[in-house]
Motif scaffolding. Structure first.
Motif, mmCIF file in Angstrom:
data_model
loop_
_atom_site.group_PDB
_atom_site.id
_atom_site.type_symbol
_atom_site.label_atom_id
_atom_site.label_comp_id
_atom_site.label_asym_id
_atom_site.label_seq_id
_atom_site.Cartn_x
_atom_site.Cartn_y
_atom_site.Cartn_z
ATOM 1 N N PHE A 103 23.549 36.527 2.251
ATOM 2 C CA PHE A 103 22.826 35.512 3.023
ATOM 3 C C PHE A 103 22.429 36.079 4.385
ATOM 4 C CE2 PHE A 103 22.917 32.310 6.389
ATOM 5 C CZ PHE A 103 21.960 31.423 5.930
ATOM 6 N N VAL A 104 21.168 35.804 4.765
ATOM 7 C CA VAL A 104 20.663 36.248 6.065
ATOM 8 C C VAL A 104 20.357 35.048 6.961
ATOM 9 C CG1 VAL A 104 18.852 37.524 7.271
ATOM 10 C CG2 VAL A 104 19.691 38.341 5.047
ATOM 11 N N ALA A 105 19.553 34.122 6.453
ATOM 12 C CA ALA A 105 19.124 32.985 7.276
ATOM 13 C C ALA A 105 18.642 31.853 6.391
ATOM 14 C CB ALA A 105 18.015 33.404 8.238
ATOM 15 N N ALA A 106 18.573 30.666 6.977
ATOM 16 C CA ALA A 106 18.059 29.485 6.277
ATOM 17 C C ALA A 106 16.814 28.986 6.990
ATOM 18 C CB ALA A 106 19.115 28.389 6.252
ATOM 19 N N SER A 107 15.863 28.509 6.215
ATOM 20 C CA SER A 107 14.657 27.898 6.769
ATOM 21 C C SER A 107 14.845 26.386 6.753
ATOM 22 C CB SER A 107 13.434 28.293 5.935
ATOM 23 O OG SER A 107 12.282 27.656 6.417
ATOM 24 N N VAL A 108 14.800 25.778 7.938
ATOM 25 C CA VAL A 108 15.146 24.357 8.080
ATOM 26 C C VAL A 108 13.940 23.555 8.540
ATOM 27 C CG1 VAL A 108 16.800 22.731 9.093
ATOM 28 C CG2 VAL A 108 17.416 25.148 8.850
ATOM 29 N N MET A 109 13.734 22.395 7.888
ATOM 30 C CA MET A 109 12.729 21.439 8.333
ATOM 31 C C MET A 109 13.449 20.294 9.050
ATOM 32 S SD MET A 109 10.042 21.127 5.169
ATOM 33 C CE MET A 109 11.257 20.443 4.042
ATOM 34 N N GLU A 157 16.932 33.074 3.164
ATOM 35 C CA GLU A 157 16.615 34.501 3.082
ATOM 36 C C GLU A 157 17.847 35.240 2.576
ATOM 37 O OE1 GLU A 157 15.069 36.239 6.716
ATOM 38 O OE2 GLU A 157 14.195 34.285 7.242
ATOM 39 N N LEU A 158 17.629 36.096 1.598
ATOM 40 C CA LEU A 158 18.713 36.885 1.025
ATOM 41 C C LEU A 158 18.368 38.358 1.102
ATOM 42 C CD1 LEU A 158 19.314 34.790 -2.230
ATOM 43 C CD2 LEU A 158 20.697 34.710 -0.152
#
Length: 480
Positions: A162-168, A156-157
Motif C-alpha cells: 500500500f502506498v496511498a488512498a484516493s479520497v473524495m 495506489e499499490l
C-alpha cells in the motif's frame, strides 16, 4: 510521511482496528464514507456477539465451548469455511469482551424470546448503535483522526504494498474535494456490496422465469456499502474468495424500507407455522433447526421463489412464542378468508394447508427443543414444531429477501494480510465484511458477523501497528 495507519471504513471492524493500532502507539486516521449521523455501517443494526465460553459469565449462561461453536458454524456453512480462520475467530470471542468493556461497550442478558441465545450470544446494552458510539468516543479520546463523508474509491499499490488512498471528501454544498493520503500501513474495512443494486443484479442474473431476482431485494442495513473499494481491489488483482450470490440474507417483512430497516423488519414466526409461495405451495422445511441457526437461509429461499415473495402463515397458537413484528400481519377468521386477503389461489392454498394439517404427528410441543412434532407423508416435510393450523384467528406476513451483507471478499490469512497471487501484502490488511467470506462461504448463525468483525478487526489493527514498527526500525537501521 507522517501517518502510520489508515483505516478505511467506519463500522465495528474498522473501529476495532483503529483502536488496537492506536493503543499500540501508532498514529491512526479513520475514513468513514457516510455522514456522521449514519456512521457505523451495518454495525449500528447489530444486537449481539456470538461468544465461546467454558463456564457461565456475567451475561452468558452455562457454557458454549469451542467445539460446539465450530460445529454450529460447520453445519450452517455446509463446510464452506476455512477452519483455521474460523477457529481463530471463535477463540478470539472468548477473550475480547473485557477489551470491549474498556472501550465503553456494555452488555446485558439476552431478552426473553430473543432466539434462544442466552447461552451463545452476549447482547449489547443499547444495541449496535450504542456499541458504535462507544467506540467512536473512545477513538476520539485516544486521538484517532476521524473523517466523515470521506469515500475512498481507489488505492495506489506498489507490487502489493500500500502506498496511498484516493479520497473524495463530500462537502456540505454538494461539491467534492479530492485528497491523496499516504500512510505506512492500511486496513480495509469498508463493507460488502449489498447496497449496490447493479452489482447484485449482475451477480444474480436472470432466472428461468425471466425475472431479475435482485430487483426485489431489500437491504437491511446501510445504503453506503456500495462495494466501491472491494471492486477496485479485485480489479487490482487481490486474491478473492466467495460466491457473489452468497450473503447473510433473511426473509423480512415485504413492507420494509429499501435501506436501514434493520432487525425490526425480520419475521421470526417461520418455524411456528408454514411458508407458502405466490403459487400457495410450501417449498422448504420450516422446522429444520433452531431459528438462530437457520433464520438466515430464508432470504435466499424466498429469492428463488416466483416474484421473490412468500407468506409466513401462523394461527393463534403461535402468538406470544416469537418476537412480534413491527408491522401487523394480515388477519383472518378462516384460512379461506386469509387466502383471499393475500390474493392467493384459494383452492391451492386450502389443499396445501389441509395436506399439511393432516400430515402433522403432534407429540409434546416444545419450541425450546428439537421436539418430535413432525409431519409424515407430505413434501417438503416439517421435521420439528409441526402442529396443525386450526385455531382462529390466522395471520400471514408477506416476506421478501432482505440482504444484510455479501460474502464475496478478499482472501486472507491469520495475519489479515491482503494477498496478491497468494503472497501476503506487507502493509495492507483487511477486516469485517470485506473478508467474512473466508469464514462464511454460505449460511449464517446469529451474532457470528460481529465475532468475525471484532476478531479480525482487532488482529488487523495489531498487525498494522506491528508493520509500522518494523518499517521504522528498518529505516532507523538504514540511517545508522
Amino acid at each position: 510521511m507522517g501517518l502510520d495507519v489508515l483505516v478505511i471504513g467506519g463500522g465495528n471492524a474498522a473501529l476495532c482496528a483503529a483502536l488496537m493500532a492506536r493503543e499500540a502507539g501508532a498514529s491512526v486516521m479513520l475514513l468513514e464514507s457516510a455522514p456522521r449521523e449514519w456512521r457505523g455501517g451495518n454495525s449500528g443494526h447489530t444486537r449481539n456477539l456470538r461468544c465461546m465460553h467454558d463456564a457461565p459469565q456475567d451475561v452468558l449462561v452455562d457454557a458454549y465451548p469451542e467445539e460446539e461453536f465450530w460445529q454450529d458454524l460447520l453445519k450452517v456453512t455446509g463446510g464452506l469455511t476455512d477452519e483455521h480462520l474460523a477457529r481463530l475467530a471463535i477463540r478470539h470471542s472468548a477473550t475480547c469482551r473485557p477489551w470491549m468493556v474498556k472501550h465503553g461497550v456494555r452488555f446485558q442478558p439476552s431478552l426473553s424470546g430473543a432466539l434462544h441465545t442466552a447461552r451463545t450470544n452476549a447482547f449489547f446494552m443499547g444495541g449496535g448503535k450504542a456499541l458504535v458510539n462507544a467506540y467512536y468516543r473512545s477513538a476520539e479520546k485516544l486521538g484517532v483522526q476521524i473523517h466523515y463523508n470521506a469515500e475512498v474509491d481507489s488505492v495506489e499499490l506498489d507490487e502489493g504494498r500500500f502506498v496511498a488512498a484516493s479520497v473524495m471528501h463530500k462537502q456540505a454544498d454538494g461539491s467534492v474535494r479530492r485528497e491523496r493520503i499516504e500512510a505506512r500501513t492500511c486496513v480495509l474495512a469498508a463493507g460488502g456490496f449489498e447496497s449496490n443494486r447493479e452489482w447484485l443484479r449482475e451477480a444474480w442474473g436472470q432466472n428461468e422465469r425471466g425475472e431479475y431476482p435482485a430487483d426485489q431485494f431489500l437491504i437491511r442495513g446501510t445504503r453506503f456499502n456500495q462495494g466501491v473499494l472491494l471492486k477496485h481491489m479485485l480489479e487490482q488483482g487481490a486474491d478473492r474468495i466467495g460466491d457473489p450470490t452468497q450473503a447473510h440474507m433473511v426473509a423480512i417483512d415485504a413492507r420494509a424500507p429499501l435501506y436501514d430497516g434493520g432487525i425490526c423488519t425480520r419475521i421470526d414466526c417461520v418455524s411456528l407455522g408454514v411458508v407458502v409461495n405466490r403459487e400457495a405451495r410450501r417449498f422448504y422445511d420450516e422446522g429444520e433447526d433452531f431459528w438462530p441457526k437457520r433464520y438466515a437461509i430464508w432470504g435466499r429461499l424466498v429469492a428463488q421463489q416466483p416474484g421473490q415473495v412468500a407468506y409466513s402463515i401462523i394461527d393463534a397458537k403461535a402468538i406470544g412464542r416469537f418476537m412480534p413484528p413491527v408491522f401487523e400481519g394480515t388477519k383472518a377468521d378462516s384460512l379461506q378468508e386469509l387466502a383471499r386477503k393475500l390474493g392467493l389461489d384459494e383452492a391451492t392454498f386450502m389443499q396445501t394447508l389441509n395436506d399439511f394439517n393432516a400430515a402433522c404427528r403432534e407429540r409434546t410441543f416444545d419450541h425450546t427443543a428439537l421436539d418430535d412434532c413432525h409431519t409424515e407423508g407430505v413434501s417438503p416435510a416439517k421435521t420439528h414444531w409441526a402442529r396443525p393450523l386450526d385455531t382462529a384467528p390466522y395471520y400471514a406476513y408477506a416476506v421478501r429477501p432482505g440482504v444484510t451483507f455479501t460474502y464475496l471478499g478478499l482472501k486472507t490469512d491469520d495475519t489479515t494480510a491482503v494477498r496478491f497471487n497468494d503472497q501476503p501484502s506487507p502493509n495492507l490488511f483487511v477486516a469485517g465484511e470485506m473478508m467474512a467470506g473466508n469464514v462464511l462461504g454460505k449460511g449464517y448463525t446469529a451474532g457470528v458477523g460481529m465475532t468475525i468483525g471484532t476478531a479480525f478487526g482487532r488482529i488487523a489493527g495489531e498487525q498494522a501497528a506491528k508493520a509500522v514498527k518494523a518499517q521504522k526500525q528498518g529505516a532507523a537501521h538504514a540511517n545508522a
